[in-house]
Design a protein around this motif. Structure first.
Motif, PDB file in Angstrom:
ATOM      1  N   ASP A 295       0.857  -1.181   0.000  1.00  0.00           N
ATOM      2  CA  ASP A 295       0.000   0.000   0.000  1.00  0.00           C
ATOM      3  C   ASP A 295       0.900   1.240   0.000  1.00  0.00           C
ATOM      4  O   ASP A 295       1.837   1.351   0.793  1.00  0.00           O
ATOM      5  CB  ASP A 295      -0.889  -0.035   1.250  1.00  0.00           C
ATOM      6  N   GLY A 296       0.621   2.173  -0.903  1.00  0.00           N
ATOM      7  CA  GLY A 296       1.465   3.351  -1.023  1.00  0.00           C
ATOM      8  C   GLY A 296       1.627   4.126   0.271  1.00  0.00           C
ATOM      9  O   GLY A 296       2.685   4.710   0.520  1.00  0.00           O
ATOM     10  N   SER A 297       0.608   4.125   1.119  1.00  0.00           N
ATOM     11  CA  SER A 297       0.710   4.852   2.385  1.00  0.00           C
ATOM     12  C   SER A 297       1.671   4.184   3.366  1.00  0.00           C
ATOM     13  O   SER A 297       2.068   4.798   4.355  1.00  0.00           O
ATOM     14  CB  SER A 297      -0.678   4.970   3.032  1.00  0.00           C
ATOM     15  N   ARG A 298       2.041   2.913   3.089  1.00  0.00           N
ATOM     16  CA  ARG A 298       2.960   2.193   3.964  1.00  0.00           C
ATOM     17  C   ARG A 298       4.313   1.976   3.310  1.00  0.00           C
ATOM     18  O   ARG A 298       5.110   1.151   3.744  1.00  0.00           O
ATOM     19  CB  ARG A 298       2.345   0.839   4.338  1.00  0.00           C
ATOM     20  N   LEU A 299       4.579   2.720   2.247  1.00  0.00           N
ATOM     21  CA  LEU A 299       5.825   2.540   1.515  1.00  0.00           C
ATOM     22  C   LEU A 299       7.043   2.867   2.379  1.00  0.00           C
ATOM     23  O   LEU A 299       8.013   2.098   2.417  1.00  0.00           O
ATOM     24  CB  LEU A 299       5.816   3.403   0.258  1.00  0.00           C
ATOM     25  N   VAL A 300       7.004   3.997   3.069  1.00  0.00           N
ATOM     26  CA  VAL A 300       8.170   4.425   3.858  1.00  0.00           C
ATOM     27  C   VAL A 300       8.491   3.425   4.976  1.00  0.00           C
ATOM     28  O   VAL A 300       9.654   3.019   5.129  1.00  0.00           O
ATOM     29  CB  VAL A 300       7.956   5.846   4.415  1.00  0.00           C
ATOM     30  N   PRO A 301       7.514   2.991   5.791  1.00  0.00           N
ATOM     31  CA  PRO A 301       7.839   1.968   6.807  1.00  0.00           C
ATOM     32  C   PRO A 301       8.395   0.686   6.199  1.00  0.00           C
ATOM     33  O   PRO A 301       9.299   0.071   6.767  1.00  0.00           O
ATOM     34  CB  PRO A 301       6.495   1.716   7.492  1.00  0.00           C
ATOM     35  N   MET A 302       7.875   0.287   5.044  1.00  0.00           N
ATOM     36  CA  MET A 302       8.362  -0.920   4.401  1.00  0.00           C
ATOM     37  C   MET A 302       9.822  -0.751   3.978  1.00  0.00           C
ATOM     38  O   MET A 302      10.666  -1.628   4.192  1.00  0.00           O
ATOM     39  CB  MET A 302       7.476  -1.250   3.199  1.00  0.00           C
ATOM     40  N   VAL A 303      10.150   0.392   3.370  1.00  0.00           N
ATOM     41  CA  VAL A 303      11.519   0.646   2.925  1.00  0.00           C
ATOM     42  C   VAL A 303      12.457   0.699   4.124  1.00  0.00           C
ATOM     43  O   VAL A 303      13.567   0.143   4.084  1.00  0.00           O
ATOM     44  CB  VAL A 303      11.581   1.952   2.114  1.00  0.00           C
ATOM     45  N   TYR A 319      22.888  -4.600  -8.014  1.00  0.00           N
ATOM     46  CA  TYR A 319      21.442  -4.426  -7.937  1.00  0.00           C
ATOM     47  C   TYR A 319      21.112  -3.177  -7.133  1.00  0.00           C
ATOM     48  O   TYR A 319      21.815  -2.828  -6.170  1.00  0.00           O
ATOM     49  CB  TYR A 319      20.776  -5.654  -7.302  1.00  0.00           C
ATOM     50  N   VAL A 320      20.028  -2.521  -7.532  1.00  0.00           N
ATOM     51  CA  VAL A 320      19.588  -1.293  -6.865  1.00  0.00           C
ATOM     52  C   VAL A 320      18.066  -1.333  -6.733  1.00  0.00           C
ATOM     53  O   VAL A 320      17.379  -1.999  -7.512  1.00  0.00           O
ATOM     54  CB  VAL A 320      20.006  -0.036  -7.658  1.00  0.00           C
ATOM     55  N   PRO A 321      17.507  -0.624  -5.738  1.00  0.00           N
ATOM     56  CA  PRO A 321      16.048  -0.618  -5.570  1.00  0.00           C
ATOM     57  C   PRO A 321      15.370   0.330  -6.549  1.00  0.00           C
ATOM     58  O   PRO A 321      15.967   1.285  -7.049  1.00  0.00           O
ATOM     59  CB  PRO A 321      15.874  -0.147  -4.124  1.00  0.00           C
ATOM     60  N   ALA A 322      14.104   0.039  -6.820  1.00  0.00           N
ATOM     61  CA  ALA A 322      13.274   0.888  -7.672  1.00  0.00           C
ATOM     62  C   ALA A 322      11.842   0.781  -7.203  1.00  0.00           C
ATOM     63  O   ALA A 322      11.453  -0.186  -6.539  1.00  0.00           O
ATOM     64  CB  ALA A 322      13.393   0.465  -9.139  1.00  0.00           C
ATOM     65  N   VAL A 323      11.037   1.770  -7.530  1.00  0.00           N
ATOM     66  CA  VAL A 323       9.645   1.782  -7.110  1.00  0.00           C
ATOM     67  C   VAL A 323       8.762   2.171  -8.297  1.00  0.00           C
ATOM     68  O   VAL A 323       9.106   3.078  -9.059  1.00  0.00           O
ATOM     69  CB  VAL A 323       9.424   2.731  -5.912  1.00  0.00           C
ATOM     70  N   LEU A 324       7.645   1.451  -8.457  1.00  0.00           N
ATOM     71  CA  LEU A 324       6.689   1.729  -9.523  1.00  0.00           C
ATOM     72  C   LEU A 324       5.300   1.881  -8.919  1.00  0.00           C
ATOM     73  O   LEU A 324       4.875   1.052  -8.107  1.00  0.00           O
ATOM     74  CB  LEU A 324       6.652   0.585 -10.542  1.00  0.00           C
ATOM     75  N   VAL A 325       4.573   2.909  -9.310  1.00  0.00           N
ATOM     76  CA  VAL A 325       3.186   3.081  -8.887  1.00  0.00           C
ATOM     77  C   VAL A 325       2.301   2.256  -9.815  1.00  0.00           C
ATOM     78  O   VAL A 325       2.414   2.353 -11.049  1.00  0.00           O
ATOM     79  CB  VAL A 325       2.769   4.563  -8.921  1.00  0.00           C
ATOM     80  N   LEU A 326       1.435   1.446  -9.242  1.00  0.00           N
ATOM     81  CA  LEU A 326       0.578   0.575 -10.029  1.00  0.00           C
ATOM     82  C   LEU A 326      -0.750   1.268 -10.321  1.00  0.00           C
ATOM     83  O   LEU A 326      -1.289   1.992  -9.479  1.00  0.00           O
ATOM     84  CB  LEU A 326       0.326  -0.735  -9.288  1.00  0.00           C
ATOM     85  N   SER A 327      -1.275   1.009 -11.497  1.00  0.00           N
ATOM     86  CA  SER A 327      -2.562   1.594 -11.863  1.00  0.00           C
ATOM     87  C   SER A 327      -3.721   0.837 -11.226  1.00  0.00           C
ATOM     88  O   SER A 327      -4.812   1.380 -11.066  1.00  0.00           O
ATOM     89  CB  SER A 327      -2.716   1.584 -13.397  1.00  0.00           C
ATOM     90  N   GLU A 362      10.084   9.617  -2.004  1.00  0.00           N
ATOM     91  CA  GLU A 362       9.553  10.895  -1.499  1.00  0.00           C
ATOM     92  C   GLU A 362       8.409  11.394  -2.375  1.00  0.00           C
ATOM     93  O   GLU A 362       7.382  11.857  -1.863  1.00  0.00           O
ATOM     94  CB  GLU A 362      10.679  11.933  -1.439  1.00  0.00           C
ATOM     95  N   ASP A 363       8.571  11.281  -3.701  1.00  0.00           N
ATOM     96  CA  ASP A 363       7.522  11.741  -4.609  1.00  0.00           C
ATOM     97  C   ASP A 363       6.247  10.913  -4.443  1.00  0.00           C
ATOM     98  O   ASP A 363       5.129  11.451  -4.431  1.00  0.00           O
ATOM     99  CB  ASP A 363       8.010  11.647  -6.063  1.00  0.00           C
ATOM    100  N   PHE A 368       0.719  10.397  -2.586  1.00  0.00           N
ATOM    101  CA  PHE A 368      -0.315   9.550  -1.991  1.00  0.00           C
ATOM    102  C   PHE A 368      -0.992  10.223  -0.800  1.00  0.00           C
ATOM    103  O   PHE A 368      -1.936   9.681  -0.240  1.00  0.00           O
ATOM    104  CB  PHE A 368       0.316   8.207  -1.548  1.00  0.00           C
ATOM    105  N   ARG A 369      -0.488  11.368  -0.403  1.00  0.00           N
ATOM    106  CA  ARG A 369      -1.194  12.130   0.624  1.00  0.00           C
ATOM    107  C   ARG A 369      -2.431  12.803   0.064  1.00  0.00           C
ATOM    108  O   ARG A 369      -3.342  13.177   0.800  1.00  0.00           O
ATOM    109  CB  ARG A 369      -0.250  13.192   1.222  1.00  0.00           C
ATOM    110  N   ALA A 370      -2.463  12.951  -1.262  1.00  0.00           N
ATOM    111  CA  ALA A 370      -3.631  13.544  -1.895  1.00  0.00           C
ATOM    112  C   ALA A 370      -4.765  12.533  -1.895  1.00  0.00           C
ATOM    113  O   ALA A 370      -4.535  11.332  -1.958  1.00  0.00           O
ATOM    114  CB  ALA A 370      -3.291  13.964  -3.326  1.00  0.00           C
ATOM    115  N   PRO A 371      -6.028  12.992  -1.850  1.00  0.00           N
ATOM    116  CA  PRO A 371      -7.156  12.048  -1.845  1.00  0.00           C
ATOM    117  C   PRO A 371      -7.245  11.275  -3.144  1.00  0.00           C
ATOM    118  O   PRO A 371      -6.917  11.784  -4.219  1.00  0.00           O
ATOM    119  CB  PRO A 371      -8.379  12.955  -1.646  1.00  0.00           C
TER     120      PRO A 371
END
Length: 373
Positions: A295-303, A319-327, A362-363, A368-371
């Motif tokens: 869940d995007g709202s839990r991304l920071v705790p997960m990382v 190897y390096v980390p990456a993040v993708l927002v899912l539709s 961060e982005d 994800f703070r927006a409704p």
């Protein structure tokens, strides 16, 4: 195994001497034997071995796996106590019907023994016992018939009451309502890859939700990945199917090198006994070595939780980390994010890749703070 068990049931029920049995069942036995032989020879020609990976991974017979299998069976009976009616039903079936009753009992209790010997299963609702349930139903039917026959005309309601009670007890777990307290069932926990005990309905819901997330991950990987890329994963269902990536399976179900490993000591979840870490496949140079949908709202705790492990693992690995927002939306309507550990591209700086990842986190967090629209 099931063909053998069914033939034993048939022999027990209709034994009329070896010659008669050979005439009656010789052709079916030969058909099954030829079919199995052709299948095994084809498998050896294609895979180089007679035994399937799934059997090497999930069918290892050790004292620990048998104990786990017995717990699996026990949790099934405690979750669905109506099935315990098969115990007196079995006794009555043998007493009333002789060899025919013994054959019916063997059909059910053979399935129970099989489930215990292979160490159970991590999926919900006792699926390894399903093939034996028709035989169980017959033994319970024998019990109901016995109660009805023994009851006087004025007490014929006893069989109906017993039948109704069995039906109600069988349906209660659908709503996660249980006659046996959770404290008793949790003492028999056999899924050791979970932080806490889950009831069978809770495990079913967990699997359903994971299926939604992993499908979204697979579809996202299909859009993001390049043709011919590969992934290291313990999830080979929806992720493998929808992503169309080559899968290095950490559990060994589709990776022979893992399946051939000896079973390590310790307590594991069924099907995960030989689980290896991603580093096992580093010599194959996989494109991705980690995927997780959150869940995007839990991304920071997960990382934050994974960061120490990633920094230790990836210090000398490309190897390096990456993040993708899912539709796609999650099972509860949440906005999901796919976190990956991907192979570095040619000429890419590891420091720049990490900085890009931090910026993306961060982005995403800010967005994800927006409704949700």
């Amino acid at each position: 195994v099931w063909a053998t068990l069914l033939f034993l049931c048939a022999a027990l029920a209709r034994w009329r001497g070896a010659k008669r049995f050979g005439r009656e069942y010789g052709a079916p036995l030969l058909a099954v034997a030829v079919g199995v032989a052709i299948y095994l020879l084809w498998r050896h020609a294609y895979y180089g071995r007679f035994i399937a990976n799934t059997a090497l991974v999930k069918g290892v017979l050790t004292p620990a796996t048998v104990v786990r299998g017995l717990k699996y069976v026990a949790v099934f009976f405690l979750t669905f106590p109506a099935a315990l009616a098969a115990v007196p039903g079995t006794v009555l079936a043998v007493k009333k019907w002789g060899r025919l009753g013994a054959a019916v009992a063997l059909g059910f209790w053979g399935a129970v023994a099989y489930a215990a010997l292979v160490g159970g299963d991590f999926m919900a609702m006792g699926r390894l016992l399903v093939a034996g349930l028709p035989f169980m139903a017959i033994t319970i039917g024998c019990l109901l018939q016995h109660v009805r026959e023994r009851s006087s005309k004025s007490r014929r309601w006893a069989a109906w009451t017993l039948a109704g009670s069995i039906i109600v007890l069988g349906l209660l777990p659908v709503w996660n309502l249980h006659v046996v307290p959770s404290s008793v069932r949790s003492s028999l926990r056999f899924r050791h890859n979970t932080p806490a005990f889950r009831s069978e309905p809770e495990q079913w819901k967990h699997m359903r939700d994971n299926s939604v997330r992993w499908k979204a991950a697979g579809l996202a990987l299909a859009r993001h990945a390049r043709r011919g890329e590969s992934i290291v994963s313990a999830v080979i269902g929806n992720v493998g199917y929808y992503s169309n990536l080559y899968v290095y399976d950490m559990c060994g179900l589709v990776t022979p090198e893992v399946a051939a490993l000896p079973t390590p000591p310790g307590r594991f979840s069924p099907g995960h006994d030989k689980l290896v870490i991603p580093e096992f496949f580093f010599d194959r140079d996989p494109s991705y070595i980690f995927e997780s949908v959150v869940d995007g709202s839990r991304l920071v705790p997960m990382v934050r939780a994974y960061l120490p492990v990633w920094q230790a693992t990836l210090s000398s690995a490309p190897y390096v980390p990456a993040v993708l927002v899912l539709s796609d939306e999650g099972p509860a309507g949440e906005r999901m994010v796919l976190v990956l550990l991907r192979h570095m591209r040619r000429g890419e700086s590891k420091m720049d890749a990490w900085n890009d990842f931090r910026s993306d986190v961060e982005d995403v967090t800010e967005a994800f703070r927006a409704p949700l629209r």
